[in-house]
Design a protein around this motif. Structure first.
Motif, PDB file in Angstrom:
ATOM      1  N   ALA A   1     143.196  21.742   9.635  1.00 58.98           N
ATOM      2  CA  ALA A   1     143.486  23.084   9.138  1.00 58.98           C
ATOM      3  C   ALA A   1     143.283  24.159  10.199  1.00 58.98           C
ATOM      4  O   ALA A   1     144.069  25.117  10.288  1.00 58.98           O
ATOM      5  CB  ALA A   1     142.616  23.378   7.911  1.00 58.98           C
ATOM      6  N   TYR A   2     142.232  24.016  11.014  1.00 57.13           N
ATOM      7  CA  TYR A   2     141.875  25.096  11.938  1.00 57.13           C
ATOM      8  C   TYR A   2     142.315  24.862  13.378  1.00 57.13           C
ATOM      9  O   TYR A   2     142.332  25.791  14.187  1.00 57.13           O
ATOM     10  CB  TYR A   2     140.362  25.324  11.890  1.00 57.13           C
ATOM     11  CG  TYR A   2     139.887  25.776  10.526  1.00 57.13           C
ATOM     12  CD1 TYR A   2     140.331  26.979   9.982  1.00 57.13           C
ATOM     13  CD2 TYR A   2     139.018  24.991   9.775  1.00 57.13           C
ATOM     14  CE1 TYR A   2     139.911  27.384   8.721  1.00 57.13           C
ATOM     15  CE2 TYR A   2     138.595  25.389   8.520  1.00 57.13           C
ATOM     16  CZ  TYR A   2     139.040  26.591   7.999  1.00 57.13           C
ATOM     17  OH  TYR A   2     138.632  26.998   6.757  1.00 57.13           O
ATOM     18  N   ARG A   3     142.659  23.614  13.714  1.00 57.21           N
ATOM     19  CA  ARG A   3     143.005  23.326  15.097  1.00 57.21           C
ATOM     20  C   ARG A   3     144.481  23.001  15.299  1.00 57.21           C
ATOM     21  O   ARG A   3     144.905  22.712  16.414  1.00 57.21           O
ATOM     22  CB  ARG A   3     142.156  22.158  15.615  1.00 57.21           C
ATOM     23  CG  ARG A   3     140.657  22.445  15.579  1.00 57.21           C
ATOM     24  CD  ARG A   3     139.852  21.220  15.918  1.00 57.21           C
ATOM     25  NE  ARG A   3     138.451  21.381  15.514  1.00 57.21           N
ATOM     26  CZ  ARG A   3     137.582  20.379  15.424  1.00 57.21           C
ATOM     27  NH1 ARG A   3     137.960  19.138  15.727  1.00 57.21           N
ATOM     28  NH2 ARG A   3     136.333  20.619  15.041  1.00 57.21           N
ATOM     29  N   THR A   4     145.251  23.022  14.218  1.00 56.06           N
ATOM     30  CA  THR A   4     146.689  22.784  14.329  1.00 56.06           C
ATOM     31  C   THR A   4     147.388  24.133  14.467  1.00 56.06           C
ATOM     32  O   THR A   4     147.338  24.960  13.546  1.00 56.06           O
ATOM     33  CB  THR A   4     147.216  22.050  13.078  1.00 56.06           C
ATOM     34  OG1 THR A   4     146.497  20.824  12.921  1.00 56.06           O
ATOM     35  CG2 THR A   4     148.701  21.755  13.214  1.00 56.06           C
ATOM     36  N   PRO A   5     148.048  24.395  15.600  1.00 54.00           N
ATOM     37  CA  PRO A   5     148.636  25.729  15.822  1.00 54.00           C
ATOM     38  C   PRO A   5     149.618  26.143  14.735  1.00 54.00           C
ATOM     39  O   PRO A   5     149.629  27.309  14.319  1.00 54.00           O
ATOM     40  CB  PRO A   5     149.337  25.577  17.177  1.00 54.00           C
ATOM     41  CG  PRO A   5     148.604  24.464  17.858  1.00 54.00           C
ATOM     42  CD  PRO A   5     148.199  23.521  16.773  1.00 54.00           C
ATOM     43  N   GLU A   6     150.445  25.211  14.259  1.00 52.37           N
ATOM     44  CA  GLU A   6     151.444  25.560  13.249  1.00 52.37           C
ATOM     45  C   GLU A   6     150.781  26.033  11.961  1.00 52.37           C
ATOM     46  O   GLU A   6     151.229  27.009  11.339  1.00 52.37           O
ATOM     47  CB  GLU A   6     152.352  24.356  12.960  1.00 52.37           C
ATOM     48  CG  GLU A   6     153.242  23.955  14.111  1.00 52.37           C
ATOM     49  CD  GLU A   6     152.551  23.017  15.103  1.00 52.37           C
ATOM     50  OE1 GLU A   6     153.246  22.495  15.988  1.00 52.37           O
ATOM     51  OE2 GLU A   6     151.312  22.796  14.981  1.00 52.37           O
TER      52      GLU A   6
END
Length: 238
Positions: free
Chosen positions: A188-193
């Protein structure tokens, strides 16, 4: 009071697909008279991995919140709603869930109260994300769905996911089962999209209402596509 939430998915054969839509349209009065049922939503499903603009006419769902497990068991074993699913559906699969935390509203209600519990580090976590999408923002929302969904494909920590909705394209939800809370947070927090969608949601006011809830998985019942997709997890302690 120990609230129990259940998510039931009913799969129909192509020949009986119309029964799913009919059940969704007609079961609300039956649910309204059900003892111990605090909250319920009948929903269709989408064909994608998460939010989906393409409906799946063979899969329909019921999300419910119960005062306790005994009321759920009574409903499961003796209600007209479940008899209809058994008579017309090909398969029925239910997740039994204990609310851990909840933020937001669903139809103006807080169906779980204000639980404040944490998942153990090594246990799976079930996440419900639900939103009412503003009509004026719907095109922007849906233009961002596919890139986010692609980041989920092949993710070994995502064990099961459903994209569901009360109103096509405007009242949408996802229910996902993750290997752990840390794995879910990492995506949730580390996926840029996904991070970009969260940022734009807040900045541009895409939603008129939203709800984010985490659950402990208490157990599963039934099958989906011939098997229990979470059978390898076993049944945790309540």
């Amino acid at each position: 009071m120990s609230l129990l939430a259940t998510f039931t998915a009913v799969r129909y054969t192509p020949r009986r697909a119309g029964w799913g839509a009919l059940h969704m349209a007609t079961q609300r009065p039956l649910l309204a008279r059900t003892p111990g049922l605090r909250f319920a939503r009948l929903m269709g499903s989408g064909a994608g991995i998460g939010f989906s603009a393409v409906p799946d006419p063979l899969l329909w769902t019921l999300f419910a919140v119960w005062e306790d497990e005994a009321h759920w068991e009574s409903f499961r074993d003796g209600s007209a709603v479940m008899r209809q699913y058994a008579a017309r559906g090909e398969e029925r699969y239910t997740l039994r869930l204990r609310p851990l935390s909840a933020h937001g509203r669903w139809g103006g209600e807080a169906p779980f109260g204000e639980p404040s519990l944490k998942a153990a580090a090594d246990e799976p976590v079930v996440v419900l994300t639900r939103a009412s999408i503003r009509l004026s923002r719907a095109a922007r929302f849906w233009s961002r769905v596919h890139p986010v969904d692609e980041t989920l494909r092949g993710n070994a920590d995502l064990l099961l996911t459903f994209g569901v909705g009360e109103v096509p394209w405007l009242r949408q939800a996802t229910l996902s089962v993750w290997r752990s809370a840390e794995a879910m947070r990492a995506w949730a927090y580390r996926t840029p999209e996904h991070a970009e969608v969260v940022r734009r949601t807040r900045a541009e006011g895409w939603y008129s209402e939203e709800l984010f809830t985490r659950f402990r998985l208490l157990g599963t019942e039934g099958t989906l596509h011939g098997a229990d997709p979470l059978a390898s997890l076993g049944t945790p302690d309540p």
